[in-house]
Design a protein around this motif. Sequence first.
Motif, PDB file in Angstrom:
ATOM      1  N   GLU A 175      52.909  15.776  50.956  1.00  0.00           N
ATOM      2  CA  GLU A 175      51.847  15.198  50.269  1.00  0.00           C
ATOM      3  C   GLU A 175      50.658  15.591  51.374  1.00  0.00           C
ATOM      4  N   ARG A 200      44.983  17.603  45.173  1.00  0.00           N
ATOM      5  CA  ARG A 200      45.943  16.777  45.661  1.00  0.00           C
ATOM      6  C   ARG A 200      47.267  17.564  45.522  1.00  0.00           C
ATOM      7  N   VAL A 253      51.207  17.335  45.674  1.00  0.00           N
ATOM      8  CA  VAL A 253      51.868  15.962  45.555  1.00  0.00           C
ATOM      9  C   VAL A 253      53.280  16.216  45.400  1.00  0.00           C
TER      10      VAL A 253
END
Length: 264
Positions: free
Chosen positions: A240, A251, A253
């Motif tokens: 992450e 982001r 993830v």
Amino acid sequence: SSSERVLLQTSFNAYLETGGFPAVQELPQQTAIPVLQSYVQRVVSLDVVERHNIARPRIPALFAQRLVGLNARQLSVRKIVNDLKSAGVPTSRELLSDTLTYFEEAYLLFLLRERSFSLAESSNHQPKVYMIDPGLALANARAHTNDAGQRLENAVFLELRRRAVGARKDAITSFKTAQHGYEIDFALGDALDEHPLQLFQVSSNVDDPKTLQRELRALWEGMEESGIEEAALIVNHGEETVHEEAGRRIRQVPAWKWFLQSEL
């Protein structure tokens, strides 16, 4: 904790292989595969051939096999018509198009269309096919098929569809940038709005710097063109982290963690 992350990653990988149908959860693989194959056969025979009184049941059966092999890939009905004709199975685009609609109505699969600002259907856009379940897709694929990335993309689509329940038709689309034609897996937002609301890219593994750069460049360009400040890169194998550029954020993830989040 580290042990919890390993457990969640292992469980998620098991989901990508077995899927979510309750009847196969505790079965060994050699027993689960025939069960999942029988689901497709029953949809074809009962929900399509019998319900719509199709005189040539072999065509829907062969078509279903081809569609499973196209999971998370673009569909060309014209190409499948030509392939079937070459194999000695004459058919037509009209019959396959109708059968494709029947498969959608029976919830065997879904079609993802490219984002468009027009109310009219474009004949130039080839939709992508997503099966109802990643385990069902694997069980019905050809032996030795290595499609882990496609099943991850399949699973993300299904989760986006679940989270977007109540939205208008085609609230989830694919997206292609205007400048370089980079492809982004999913755009969320009303298809007739000027810009999508959210962008999602899916990749099985971004350890290779070239792969990571390819996935990011599509998102950066899509975000710039859409005026979006944050997007998501969902990975099955990777840490992450956050990528930043020109005031925008992507982001990155892990998939197992994204699936546990309630927000998009």
